[in-house]
Scaffold this motif. Sequence first.
Motif, PDB file in Angstrom:
ATOM      1  N   ARG A 266       6.267 -22.381 -19.867  1.00 50.24           N
ATOM      2  CA  ARG A 266       7.637 -22.634 -20.383  1.00 50.24           C
ATOM      3  C   ARG A 266       8.337 -21.100 -20.459  1.00 50.24           C
ATOM      4  O   ARG A 266       9.656 -21.354 -19.830  1.00 50.24           O
ATOM      5  N   ILE A 267       7.838 -20.220 -21.116  1.00 54.19           N
ATOM      6  CA  ILE A 267       8.527 -18.889 -20.880  1.00 54.19           C
ATOM      7  C   ILE A 267       8.694 -18.527 -19.678  1.00 54.19           C
ATOM      8  O   ILE A 267       9.925 -17.876 -19.344  1.00 54.19           O
TER       9      ILE A 267
ATOM     10  N   MET B  51       9.272 -20.344 -16.758  1.00 55.12           N
ATOM     11  CA  MET B  51      10.279 -20.840 -16.102  1.00 55.12           C
ATOM     12  C   MET B  51      11.785 -20.524 -16.547  1.00 55.12           C
ATOM     13  O   MET B  51      12.792 -20.621 -16.004  1.00 55.12           O
ATOM     14  N   THR B  52      11.815 -20.420 -18.047  1.00 58.46           N
ATOM     15  CA  THR B  52      13.126 -20.071 -18.686  1.00 58.46           C
ATOM     16  C   THR B  52      13.463 -18.650 -18.153  1.00 58.46           C
ATOM     17  O   THR B  52      14.567 -18.485 -17.851  1.00 58.46           O
ATOM     18  N   LEU B  53      12.523 -17.821 -17.957  1.00 59.97           N
ATOM     19  CA  LEU B  53      12.989 -16.258 -17.536  1.00 59.97           C
ATOM     20  C   LEU B  53      13.370 -16.473 -16.150  1.00 59.97           C
ATOM     21  O   LEU B  53      14.474 -15.989 -15.773  1.00 59.97           O
TER      22      LEU B  53
ATOM     23  N   ASP C 141      14.930 -18.897 -14.677  1.00 54.98           N
ATOM     24  CA  ASP C 141      15.995 -19.512 -14.638  1.00 54.98           C
ATOM     25  C   ASP C 141      17.277 -18.643 -15.116  1.00 54.98           C
ATOM     26  O   ASP C 141      18.372 -18.731 -14.622  1.00 54.98           O
ATOM     27  N   LYS C 142      16.839 -17.871 -15.918  1.00 53.66           N
ATOM     28  CA  LYS C 142      18.030 -16.866 -16.615  1.00 53.66           C
ATOM     29  C   LYS C 142      18.201 -15.717 -15.882  1.00 53.66           C
ATOM     30  O   LYS C 142      19.432 -15.195 -15.822  1.00 53.66           O
TER      31      LYS C 142
ATOM     32  N   THR D 269       7.708 -29.698 -17.210  1.00 54.55           N
ATOM     33  CA  THR D 269       8.604 -29.005 -18.176  1.00 54.55           C
ATOM     34  C   THR D 269       8.464 -29.862 -19.443  1.00 54.55           C
ATOM     35  O   THR D 269       8.090 -29.287 -20.565  1.00 54.55           O
TER      36      THR D 269
ATOM     37  N   PHE E  95      10.928 -23.196 -25.453  1.00 52.46           N
ATOM     38  CA  PHE E  95      10.813 -22.025 -25.209  1.00 52.46           C
ATOM     39  C   PHE E  95      10.893 -21.163 -26.281  1.00 52.46           C
ATOM     40  O   PHE E  95      10.093 -20.162 -26.695  1.00 52.46           O
TER      41      PHE E  95
END
Length: 448
Positions: free
Chosen positions: A83-84, A86-88, A90-91, A222, A228
């Motif tokens: 999760r961490i 995928m978020t990184l 994306d950002k 996800t 997150f």
Amino acid sequence: MPLVIVAIGILVLLLLIMGLKINTFISLIIVSFGVALALGMPLTDIVKTIEAGLGGTLGHLALIFGLGAMLGKLIADSGGAQRIAMTLVDKFGVKNIQWAVVAASFIIGVALFFEVGLVLLIPIVFAIARELKVSILYLGIPMTAALSVTHGFLPPHPGPTVIAGELGANIGEVLLYGFIVSVPTVIIAGPIFTKIAKKLVPESFSKTGSIASLGEQKVFKTEDTPGFGISVFTALLPVILMSLSTIITLIQNTLGIEDNLFLAVIRFIGEAGTSMLISLLVAIYTMGLARKIPINDVMESCTTAITQIGMMLLIVGGGGAFKQVLIDGGVGDYVADLFSGSTLSPILLAWVIAAILRISLGSATVAALTTAGLVIPMLGQSDVNLALVVLAIGAGSVVASHVNDAGFWMFKEYFGLSMKETFATWTLLETIISVAGLAFILLLSLFV
């Protein structure tokens, strides 16, 4: 000469591991015995020294390393690391992911010991690399560069903190100048050096790393992963606890507040071992029980994590045994005597002595403290900024990490590299940090 014996010992170690393909731990123990004999240590002391070195290293590392491995395993097995990642992704996107890793590692590295930060970040780096389909070394070099720089230059890490106390330097100045030196050093040793390393040893960037030592990496949808926020909180809880303790202690020292039970409890919670244990217990809930995962499955993840780092712990302990033989055999005292009475600049002299001791002994902390004891008599005759001398010792103490340093073996095992590849990446990385750090310290000395 002691240094000749050390050089021969290192060459024999390389021959055993690379030439004869003997297990790394066994090779380290064989060489430790051989070097101890060559240095003329009493036969009755050799085994005790090796046991003390192995036990002393693991005594510091085993608790943190074991709890950190379990914490990382729980975050990975629950999908938190994914999760961490995928978020990184994306950002920051693929182009900027290296800088995201550098920033995160630097922030975490300020509060955490190198080993703890490495154990916490490695599953996340693996997850990001898998998500983006990039080399783990592409992200691993910037990560370890940031962790190593903070370890060598910034309080509250043991080296710079203790040296500042020994030299009577203002710890606030050490922190301020340390940040000024650290930021450009991380940029050079991280993203920039990665490009150079890729040309030097391109085959190392195709390695999948020692994923087995971290367990089978699961892939989640996800919606099946923890949030997150809770994932980051669980991963960074040791940072939060240690940072809180450090800040309160600094406030106490600055304001001269008398010690009391509350402050003692805060310091206790801020200890690396305590912070890791509390964080693991929180992770058992947030990454397991709160998500309706049976306690047996959660404990299975913890057991697997410990089982898989057994050999790595022995290898690290073997490096500690070798280091202790060199210390008890008098190598440190010999190097210190070589430079007594020198007229070199205190900053440059401090770096040179720390660098030689680091190469000879392996331990950055031992090299730094030995150097501090040697340069103290010279500082009374100089108007050099003490904070810069502290940083110079820190820079010298991280140079050329090789086979007698625990970090060398951790990097090699985690990223699945050969000895040659580890020298061309990790050893060169540490040397760049040391030399670049010295250059920026000397530049800074022109203005302060």
